[in-house]
Design a protein around this motif. Structure first.
Motif, PDB file in Angstrom:
ATOM      1  N   VAL A 173       3.763   2.665  -8.230  1.00 18.56           N
ATOM      2  CA  VAL A 173       2.430   3.267  -8.375  1.00 18.56           C
ATOM      3  C   VAL A 173       1.455   2.231  -8.942  1.00 18.56           C
ATOM      4  O   VAL A 173       0.344   2.057  -8.433  1.00 18.56           O
ATOM      5  CB  VAL A 173       2.491   4.532  -9.258  1.00 18.56           C
ATOM      6  CG1 VAL A 173       1.092   4.983  -9.649  1.00 18.56           C
ATOM      7  CG2 VAL A 173       3.216   5.652  -8.521  1.00 18.56           C
ATOM      8  N   GLU A 208       1.764  -0.967  -8.764  1.00 16.94           N
ATOM      9  CA  GLU A 208       1.574  -2.003  -7.734  1.00 16.94           C
ATOM     10  C   GLU A 208       0.528  -1.535  -6.706  1.00 16.94           C
ATOM     11  O   GLU A 208      -0.365  -2.286  -6.330  1.00 16.94           O
ATOM     12  CB  GLU A 208       2.901  -2.310  -7.039  1.00 16.94           C
ATOM     13  CG  GLU A 208       2.751  -3.407  -5.966  1.00 16.94           C
ATOM     14  CD  GLU A 208       4.069  -3.783  -5.307  1.00 16.94           C
ATOM     15  OE1 GLU A 208       5.070  -3.058  -5.498  1.00 16.94           O
ATOM     16  OE2 GLU A 208       4.088  -4.803  -4.594  1.00 16.94           O
ATOM     17  N   PHE A 209       0.635  -0.273  -6.293  1.00 14.76           N
ATOM     18  CA  PHE A 209      -0.331   0.276  -5.329  1.00 14.76           C
ATOM     19  C   PHE A 209      -1.741   0.278  -5.910  1.00 14.76           C
ATOM     20  O   PHE A 209      -2.711  -0.072  -5.247  1.00 14.76           O
ATOM     21  CB  PHE A 209       0.047   1.703  -4.942  1.00 14.76           C
ATOM     22  CG  PHE A 209       1.324   1.815  -4.137  1.00 14.76           C
ATOM     23  CD1 PHE A 209       1.723   0.787  -3.302  1.00 14.76           C
ATOM     24  CD2 PHE A 209       2.123   2.946  -4.229  1.00 14.76           C
ATOM     25  CE1 PHE A 209       2.900   0.889  -2.557  1.00 14.76           C
ATOM     26  CE2 PHE A 209       3.297   3.055  -3.494  1.00 14.76           C
ATOM     27  CZ  PHE A 209       3.684   2.032  -2.650  1.00 14.76           C
ATOM     28  N   LEU A 210      -1.844   0.694  -7.173  1.00 19.51           N
ATOM     29  CA  LEU A 210      -3.180   0.789  -7.780  1.00 19.51           C
ATOM     30  C   LEU A 210      -3.801  -0.587  -7.957  1.00 19.51           C
ATOM     31  O   LEU A 210      -5.017  -0.729  -8.006  1.00 19.51           O
ATOM     32  CB  LEU A 210      -3.089   1.502  -9.127  1.00 19.51           C
ATOM     33  CG  LEU A 210      -2.778   2.997  -9.049  1.00 19.51           C
ATOM     34  CD1 LEU A 210      -2.565   3.560 -10.439  1.00 19.51           C
ATOM     35  CD2 LEU A 210      -3.896   3.739  -8.338  1.00 19.51           C
ATOM     36  N   ILE A 266      -3.463  -3.073  -5.872  1.00 21.56           N
ATOM     37  CA  ILE A 266      -3.741  -3.740  -4.601  1.00 21.56           C
ATOM     38  C   ILE A 266      -5.207  -4.137  -4.514  1.00 21.56           C
ATOM     39  O   ILE A 266      -5.546  -5.280  -4.216  1.00 21.56           O
ATOM     40  CB  ILE A 266      -3.378  -2.806  -3.415  1.00 21.56           C
ATOM     41  CG1 ILE A 266      -1.866  -2.731  -3.259  1.00 21.56           C
ATOM     42  CG2 ILE A 266      -4.024  -3.316  -2.131  1.00 21.56           C
ATOM     43  CD1 ILE A 266      -1.440  -1.778  -2.159  1.00 21.56           C
ATOM     44  N   ARG A 273       2.553  -8.628  -5.231  1.00 25.65           N
ATOM     45  CA  ARG A 273       3.187  -9.029  -3.978  1.00 25.65           C
ATOM     46  C   ARG A 273       2.237  -8.908  -2.801  1.00 25.65           C
ATOM     47  O   ARG A 273       2.438  -9.532  -1.771  1.00 25.65           O
ATOM     48  CB  ARG A 273       4.424  -8.148  -3.717  1.00 25.65           C
ATOM     49  CG  ARG A 273       5.513  -8.346  -4.747  1.00 25.65           C
ATOM     50  CD  ARG A 273       6.779  -7.606  -4.351  1.00 25.65           C
ATOM     51  NE  ARG A 273       6.669  -6.169  -4.587  1.00 25.65           N
ATOM     52  CZ  ARG A 273       7.684  -5.305  -4.425  1.00 25.65           C
ATOM     53  NH1 ARG A 273       8.862  -5.736  -4.022  1.00 25.65           N
ATOM     54  NH2 ARG A 273       7.528  -4.017  -4.660  1.00 25.65           N
ATOM     55  N   TYR A 274       1.211  -8.101  -3.003  1.00 26.82           N
ATOM     56  CA  TYR A 274       0.270  -7.848  -1.909  1.00 26.82           C
ATOM     57  C   TYR A 274      -0.475  -9.122  -1.550  1.00 26.82           C
ATOM     58  O   TYR A 274      -0.998  -9.813  -2.422  1.00 26.82           O
ATOM     59  CB  TYR A 274      -0.698  -6.745  -2.343  1.00 26.82           C
ATOM     60  CG  TYR A 274      -1.768  -6.403  -1.342  1.00 26.82           C
ATOM     61  CD1 TYR A 274      -1.450  -5.708  -0.183  1.00 26.82           C
ATOM     62  CD2 TYR A 274      -3.096  -6.758  -1.565  1.00 26.82           C
ATOM     63  CE1 TYR A 274      -2.444  -5.385   0.732  1.00 26.82           C
ATOM     64  CE2 TYR A 274      -4.079  -6.439  -0.660  1.00 26.82           C
ATOM     65  CZ  TYR A 274      -3.752  -5.754   0.497  1.00 26.82           C
ATOM     66  OH  TYR A 274      -4.730  -5.434   1.396  1.00 26.82           O
ATOM     67  N   ARG A 275      -0.535  -9.427  -0.264  1.00 26.43           N
ATOM     68  CA  ARG A 275      -1.152 -10.678   0.154  1.00 26.43           C
ATOM     69  C   ARG A 275      -2.442 -10.473   0.946  1.00 26.43           C
ATOM     70  O   ARG A 275      -3.046 -11.417   1.419  1.00 26.43           O
ATOM     71  CB  ARG A 275      -0.172 -11.479   1.033  1.00 26.43           C
ATOM     72  CG  ARG A 275       0.969 -12.101   0.275  1.00 26.43           C
ATOM     73  CD  ARG A 275       1.987 -12.712   1.237  1.00 26.43           C
ATOM     74  NE  ARG A 275       2.995 -11.753   1.685  1.00 26.43           N
ATOM     75  CZ  ARG A 275       3.428 -11.663   2.938  1.00 26.43           C
ATOM     76  NH1 ARG A 275       2.958 -12.440   3.870  1.00 26.43           N
ATOM     77  NH2 ARG A 275       4.347 -10.772   3.259  1.00 26.43           N
ATOM     78  N   GLY A 276      -2.829  -9.210   1.111  1.00 25.13           N
ATOM     79  CA  GLY A 276      -3.985  -8.957   1.981  1.00 25.13           C
ATOM     80  C   GLY A 276      -5.314  -9.025   1.260  1.00 25.13           C
ATOM     81  O   GLY A 276      -5.404  -9.444   0.112  1.00 25.13           O
ATOM     82  N   ILE A 285      -9.269   3.699  -9.978  1.00 25.66           N
ATOM     83  CA  ILE A 285      -7.894   3.982  -9.563  1.00 25.66           C
ATOM     84  C   ILE A 285      -7.767   5.398  -9.001  1.00 25.66           C
ATOM     85  O   ILE A 285      -6.667   5.926  -8.870  1.00 25.66           O
ATOM     86  CB  ILE A 285      -6.902   3.793 -10.724  1.00 25.66           C
ATOM     87  CG1 ILE A 285      -7.296   4.657 -11.922  1.00 25.66           C
ATOM     88  CG2 ILE A 285      -6.801   2.323 -11.111  1.00 25.66           C
ATOM     89  CD1 ILE A 285      -6.168   4.867 -12.900  1.00 25.66           C
ATOM     90  N   ASN A 337      -8.325   5.085   1.290  1.00 19.05           N
ATOM     91  CA  ASN A 337      -8.498   4.232   0.113  1.00 19.05           C
ATOM     92  C   ASN A 337      -9.959   3.839  -0.071  1.00 19.05           C
ATOM     93  O   ASN A 337     -10.280   2.791  -0.592  1.00 19.05           O
ATOM     94  CB  ASN A 337      -7.594   2.986   0.212  1.00 19.05           C
ATOM     95  CG  ASN A 337      -7.954   2.116   1.401  1.00 19.05           C
ATOM     96  OD1 ASN A 337      -8.707   2.532   2.277  1.00 19.05           O
ATOM     97  ND2 ASN A 337      -7.423   0.903   1.427  1.00 19.05           N
TER      98      ASN A 337
END
Ligand SMILES: Cc1cc2nc3c(=O)[nH]c(=O)nc-3n(C[C@H](O)[C@H](O)[C@H](O)COP(=O)(O)O)c2cc1C
Ligand code: SF4
Ligand code: SF4
Ligand code: SF4
Ligand code: FES
Lengths: 769, 426
Positions: free
Chosen positions: A91, A93-95, A97, A127-130, A152, A177
């Motif tokens: 969660v 990690e997602f927030l 991004i 880890r997100y690369r975008g 968030i 999002n």
């Protein structure tokens, strides 16, 4: 009582609570974002993941949301389970991004819930690369700064703003999002509680725009428990200062008063103490001087006079300051009152007296539980947090009835709202009293709005009668209290007083002393007047008389922390500490004595009022006892309440109900058909009117008139009229407004002052072609 | 099997009230009003009519669980939001003959003793929605709606609500919010919508195709209905077939008909020289099946046993010239776009998956990306707020398994083999 097993510890729970509430109640933290004690569970953020194993179910443990799972006896809950930890990491990690990772320049840094949760839950690396999604920000006005990229999407802001505070100009828009929290268009937030977004938002999306102007890192702020000085509710606050200046004010929870929120006046009014015109050096005859010289000058004036001396305290001055001034006057054989407006004095004393007789006023928490209320006048400006408490009662289905002369925001939630001109208010209240006394209100009397009000009050489980004292007469106060007695013990009575310590001021002021003082000054019997925290010359109703009377004085000695009209006219001016710069005691609308502590000191020497009075007495050769023992003498066994505690009700000798004949102002003889009514707004208060941020939101100055009476008088919407009162005239444009009583013109306080008329006084109107 | 549900449908010239009645339309009202509501529910239960909206929940059981003593007002919602990619059956029902829908709602609402029904119509079906409104007016004028319908003492009002247009509005509780005029975020399902639905009142939601069956069950009986199916399935079913087939289209066939028959007989099979790579059996939010599953009956339980869902019964076919990574990416883009934005795993997780898939598909994926996708999908599927996200990741999770070699190939060679093939072919 049942218990859940939280990571091996047995934790008792209240029936109906969920796991998260149970844990928080026991001071155990389960990471969470969208849950908020005042706003409840939502289940959106998914951070509160825990592993649960129901008792004896034989089922495998599963990960569930603590804020959505009811606590059950024997339920095994694990916050530390690997499966739950992993969900929380995902969660976060997602927030993260799209989060801008701008902590070093973010105002929320140091008190950011997102920061804390990220550190607690991990993961430490991204880890997100975008690419990141970005949003434009909005200009939400002078009080709140907006940075949407930090969002968030916990929905706390809309739930507070729309669901709790019942505002409608901020909400969630769009989807996926790209959910956006803001207004349809840029513009100042309209809700008087908008400032709470700053605290409700767990990230740096909504931050305090005033704090931002002179920013400090929150860990560098000096804080101490304080009490809001801007109205009689007495909300608990936590001001923060740095380098000798006050930077901001936050909510400090009081279990029965303000629990999570304060109003915008309380949050932003503090700018008065940093105002550029604030008096910071003692002044004698217009020249800055030392504290010692000012004391000498005052002492020699007092010593040299043959005449009586007057001491005018204030409803916004603390209990210590008022009591010490009274003690000095007792020593000097002079007279004391805390009221410059005799009408306000009798109304306030009548209100305190009736509260003493009937029982104490309900706390905010109790007000939220009522199911019917009668509201006289405007509460949004006179006791904003009572307004918010009534909004909660309304959300639960309470019926709100209003009798009012000029617009009040709360009336949008009314079941029954009747506009009544100030001069008819007492008659209307008596009519309601008769209806209720007749017991059969609902049946044999025709179905009028007034019988609806009577029926709703009589049918209520718990009801509240409340009025704004500043716009009430003592007759209205006593009728309202008679009404409360008639309705019986399920009915609570409360008054929104004018001034943070109005209740305390009433306890110290003998009835009739305000008019006596004014008349004595007019007659030249009082030639020296000591004014502490009051502004008689700036009064709307009596300012004209005070200004004339004060010409008789040989010395006007003023103690204040703001540059009022009276302070400007002072012969000797003692600048005193602002509320965050001193400790003291206020008595709020309930009669609750609450202590506040010194948060910080400015570089200048700024004593409090009690100190100045003590020093002055010494220069005069008198020795006054210290404030605690002076107060102990007045209120038997009175203990100064400790700052940071919940305070306690003051025990005071009963005040006599003042005789109902009210003091006459020179206006009442005027035979015009129009009456003035105070058009209040939540930023309008003596101290807060020196706060530039709030003042930027001041409504446009217009004359609001009810359409039918305006049209009858041939007045058009938008046309110009000239209003005339005892001390002047003013040209204003007309704004039709249904929420103004017939024959009444609602105008802002500064207009009333300029015209020299009070609420309910007659007014002359002339059309400007 | 003779067409049952689609027999009198004509999207070009749908039957008006009189013509519909001439075909025997609205006859089921007489049967229904002669029965006690509980009896109707019993018959629907015995018919084993399972929900056609995606989850396959037994319709009769749903109705019975709502309870006969549910407090008034009670609501029925007919779900005609149909936004599932590859699904176009409800659309045909709407455009082909609105009176069949109205008749179904009347008898179903009678069974539920619901006094108000809403038909939630997908925003893009506005024309059909208008025709539906006209049909409702016709029925009102004819006394088929309103108070005391045909002397039964039963009152019913039907309103068509045209959606603002979002996939999530098809979800039962999001739809309730939408009808109430709120943001279409799903609601927490405790308390259940069956007791606390529209405006806090008992509310039953059914897919339009589910309801369409009810008049036929009433007229012909539960046993007759069950026997319409084959291979263990019950009743008639509308199947959509699209993708790489010769004749994509809508086919009404016995429930339980295997995919092989649907794809190769009714949809005309694949293009010459092309082989079947796999297929989605129930719309975009179901798991891929492989050629070895072609003979599994298209029915709820068998498809579930094969690892997917019957969903809406809408087959999407992939042939061996189609890159499954590209197809999956396309689906994920759709789902990331349609997330309602309420909960974190779905709102921010799906775009994350999409981003990773984009890199893989364009040849810049990394070796550990496949494991990362699996890891993230596990949380998104299990920890989201509503059933949207589990459905959304289903094709991805299964595609990673079914077409693992394709993914490996993309990552190790750094390019899409299908792109190359297409380029070479061109
Ligand atoms: C994301 C999502 C989208 C959905 N969309 C639809 C839809 O478009 N039409 C529909 O009938 N059911 C849809 N459903 C299923 C409904 O929530 C609900 O289960 C169904 O309408 C119940 O009807 P049934 O029992 O007759 O199938 C959707 C569910 C989810 C989770
Ligand atoms: S703006 Fe703040 S309170 Fe509102 S949803 Fe975003 S993070 Fe939550
Ligand atoms: S309600 Fe009154 S005491 Fe409370 S914060 Fe507002 S102004 Fe201050
Ligand atoms: S899973 Fe997706 S669609 Fe469902 S509530 Fe969460 S964000 Fe919305
Ligand atoms: S706090 Fe439980 S889901 Fe947000």
């Amino acid at each position: 009582m049942g218990k859940i097993m939280l990571d091996g510890h047995a934790i008792p729970f209240k029936l109906g609570d969920n796991i998260l509430q149970t844990a928080l109640e026991a001071n155990l933290e389960i990471p969470h974002f969208c849950y908020h004690a005042a706003l409840g569970s939502l289940g959106a953020c998914r951070l509160c993941a825990v592993e649960i194993t129901p008792k004896d179910s034989g089922k495998a443990p599963r990960v569930a949301m603590a804020c959505l799972e009811p606590s059950e006896d024997g339920l095994k809950v694990s916050v530390s389970a690997i499966a739950a930890q992993q969900v929380r990491q995902h969660v976060i990690e997602f927030l993260m991004i799209n989060h801008p990772h701008d902590c070093p320049i973010c105002d929320e840094g140091g008190e950011c819930h997102l920061q804390d949760m990220t550190v607690v839950c991990g993961p430490p690396y991204r880890r997100y690369r975008g690419r990141k999604r970005t949003f434009p920000n909005q200009d939400l006005g002078p009080l709140i700064h907006h940075e949407m990229n930090r969002c968030i999407t916990c929905y706390r802001c809309t739930r507070f703003y729309q669901d709790y505070a019942l505002g409608n100009d901020l909400g969630a828009m769009r989807l996926r999002n790209e959910v956006y929290f803001g207004r349809f268009q840029d513009g100042p937030l309209e809700n008087p509680f908008a400032g709470n977004l700053v605290e409700v938002c767990p990230t740096g999306v909504f931050t305090d725009a005033i704090f931002r102007q002179h920013f400090a890192r929150v860990w560098d702020l000096k804080t101490a428990p304080s009490i809001c000085p801007h109205c009689s509710v007495g909300c608990n606050t936590l001001p923060g200062a740095r380098d000798g200046t006050l930077r901001r004010v936050r909510n400090r929870a009081h279990p029965e008063l303000n629990r999570w929120f304060i109003c915008d006046r309380g949050r932003y009014g503090h700018q008065y103490s940093e105002h550029s015109a604030r008096p910071l050096a003692p002044r004698v005859s217009g020249t800055d001087t030392s504290y010692h010289d000012a004391l000498n000058a005052a002492a020699s004036q007092i010593k040299s006079t043959q005449d009586c001396i007057g001491g005018l305290g204030s409803t916004r001055e603390d209990l210590e300051g008022n009591a010490m001034l009274q003690a000095l006057l007792n020593n000097l054989g002079g007279i004391f009152t805390a009221f410059s407006d005799p009408k306000l004095e009798t109304a306030t004393i009548a209100a305190v007296s009736s509260l003493q007789n009937i029982g104490n006023a309900p706390s905010l928490a109790e007000i939220e539980q009522i199911d019917a209320a009668l509201i006289i006048g405007d509460l949004t400006a006179h006791a904003p947090m009572i307004d918010l408490a009534l909004r909660q009662a309304y959300r639960k289905g309470a019926k709100l009835a209003f009798l009012y002369s000029s617009p009040t925001p709360l009336a949008q939630f009314a079941t029954t709202a009747i506009t009544v001109s100030p001069q008819e208010m007492c008659t209307e209240l008596s009519r309601l009293y008769q209806l209720i006394n007749a017991q059969s209100a609902a049946e044999d009397i025709t179905d009028t709005p007034m019988t609806d009000i009577a029926a709703s009050l009589m049918g209520a489980r718990k009801s509240l009668l409340i009025g704004a004292i500043e716009t009430m007469t003592s007759q209205e106060v006593s009728t309202l209290s008679k009404l409360a007695t008639a309705l019986g013990s399920d009915t609570k009575l409360a008054y929104a007083f004018s001034g943070a310590n109005a209740y305390g001021a009433a306890l110290l002021s003998p009835t009739g002393s305000a008019v006596a003082m004014l008349e004595a000054v007019e007659a030249g019997q009082i030639r020296i007047l000591i004014v502490a925290g009051n502004d008689p010359l700036g009064d709307s109703r009596f300012g004209t008389r005070w200004r004339a009377a004060c010409r008789n004085l040989s010395a006007l000695i003023v103690l204040d922390c703001i540059l009022t009209a009276t302070a400007k006219a002072a012969d000797i001016l003692f600048p005193v500490a602002a509320w965050t710069e001193r400790g003291g005691t206020f008595i709020n609308y309930e009669g609750r004595a609450q202590g506040f502590a010194t948060v910080f000191h400015r570089p200048e020497y700024l004593p409090n009022v009690a100190r100045v009075i003590t020093d002055l007495a010494q220069y005069l050769g008198h020795s006054l006892q210290a404030a605690p023992s002076v107060l102990g003498d007045i209120f038997s066994d009175f203990q100064i309440p400790k700052p940071g505690t919940t305070g306690s009700l003051i025990t005071a000798p009963s005040l006599p109900m003042p005789a109902t004949a009210s003091a006459h102002s020179i206006q009442e003889s005027c035979n015009s058909t129009w009456q003035a009514a105070l058009a209040s707004w939540y930023g309008d208060e003596a101290l807060a009117s020196f706060a530039p941020g709030l003042m930027a939101l001041t409504p446009k100055t217009v004359a609001m008139i009810e359409p039918t009476s305006a049209i009858d008088a041939g007045i058009k919407n938008g046309s110009k009229i000239k209003l005339r009162g005892s001390s002047g005239s003013m040209v204003l444009s007309v704004r039709f407004n249904q929420d103004v009583a017939t024959g009444t013109i609602a105008i802002a306080r500064n207009v009333l002052v300029q015209l020299g008329v009070g609420h309910g006084d007659s007014l002359e109107l002339e059309q400007v072609l | 099997m003779e067409a049952l549900l689609t027999r009198h449908l004509d999207p070009v010239a749908p039957l008006n009230l009189v013509a519909y009645q001439a075909t025997g339309g609205y006859r089921s009202l007489t049967s229904a009003f002669d029965l006690k509501p509980e009896k109707i529910i019993g018959i629907v239960e015995a018919a084993n009519l399972r929900g056609r909206g995606g989850a396959g929940f037994p319709c009769g059981l749903k109705w019975r669980l709502r309870g006969a003593d549910a407090p008034s007002p009670r609501y029925l919602i007919c779900n005609l939001d149909e936004s599932e990619p590859g699904t176009f059956k409800d659309r045909y029902l709407l455009y082909g003959g609105p009176h069949q829908i109205i008749e179904s709602i009347i008898v179903s609402a009678f069974a539920l003793q619901a006094e108000r029904a809403f038909i939630f119509v997908r925003g893009e079906y506005a024309k059909g929605g208008n025709a539906l409104n006209q049909a409702i007016q016709e029925a009102e004028t004819a006394g088929l709606l309103g108070t005391n319908i045909r002397g039964s003492g039963f009152n019913l009002q039907i309103e068509a609500h045209l959606s603002g247009g979002r996939y999530i509005c098809g979800e039962e509780t999001a739809q309730i919010n939408a009808i109430e005029g709120k943001r279409p975020n799903p609601r927490h399902k405790i308390p259940r919508p069956s007791t606390h639905g529209l405006w806090g009142q008992p509310t039953t939601t059914n897919n339009v195709e589910t309801l369409i069956n009810v008049p036929h069950i009433l007229l012909n009986g539960a046993d007759w209905f069950r026997e319409l199916g084959v291979n263990g399935g019950c009743g008639s079913k509308l199947f959509c077939v699209s993708g790489k087939v010769k004749h994509s289209g809508l086919f009404e066939l016995p429930c339980g008909t295997p995919a092989r028959e649907l794809i190769f007989e009714h949809a005309g099979g694949l293009d010459e020289n092309r082989a079947l790579l796999g297929f989605l059996p129930g719309g975009a939010s179901t798991a891929f099946l492989l050629p070895k599953h072609l003979d599994v009956p298209m029915d709820f339980d068998p498809i579930a046993k094969a690892g997917s869902r019957l969903g809406t019964g809408s087959i999407i076919v992939l042939d061996d010239a189609t890159c499954p990574v590209e197809v999956t990416l396309n689906l994920m883009r759709f789902f990331a776009r349609e997330s309602c934005g309420f909960c974190t795993p779905c709102r921010d997780g799906l775009p994350y998956l999409t981003q990773i898939l984009t890199t893989i598909s364009s040849g810049s994926g990394r070796a550990d990306d496949l494991a990362l996708l699996d890891e993230l999908c596990a949380t998104i599927a299990s920890q989201s707020f509503c059933a949207f996200a589990p459905g959304a990741v289903m094709p991805l999770v299964s595609s990673l398994k079914c077409f693992h070699d394709h993914y490996e190939h993309h990552v190790t060679t750094g390019r899409c083999p299908f792109n190359e093939a297409n380029k070479n072919g061109a």
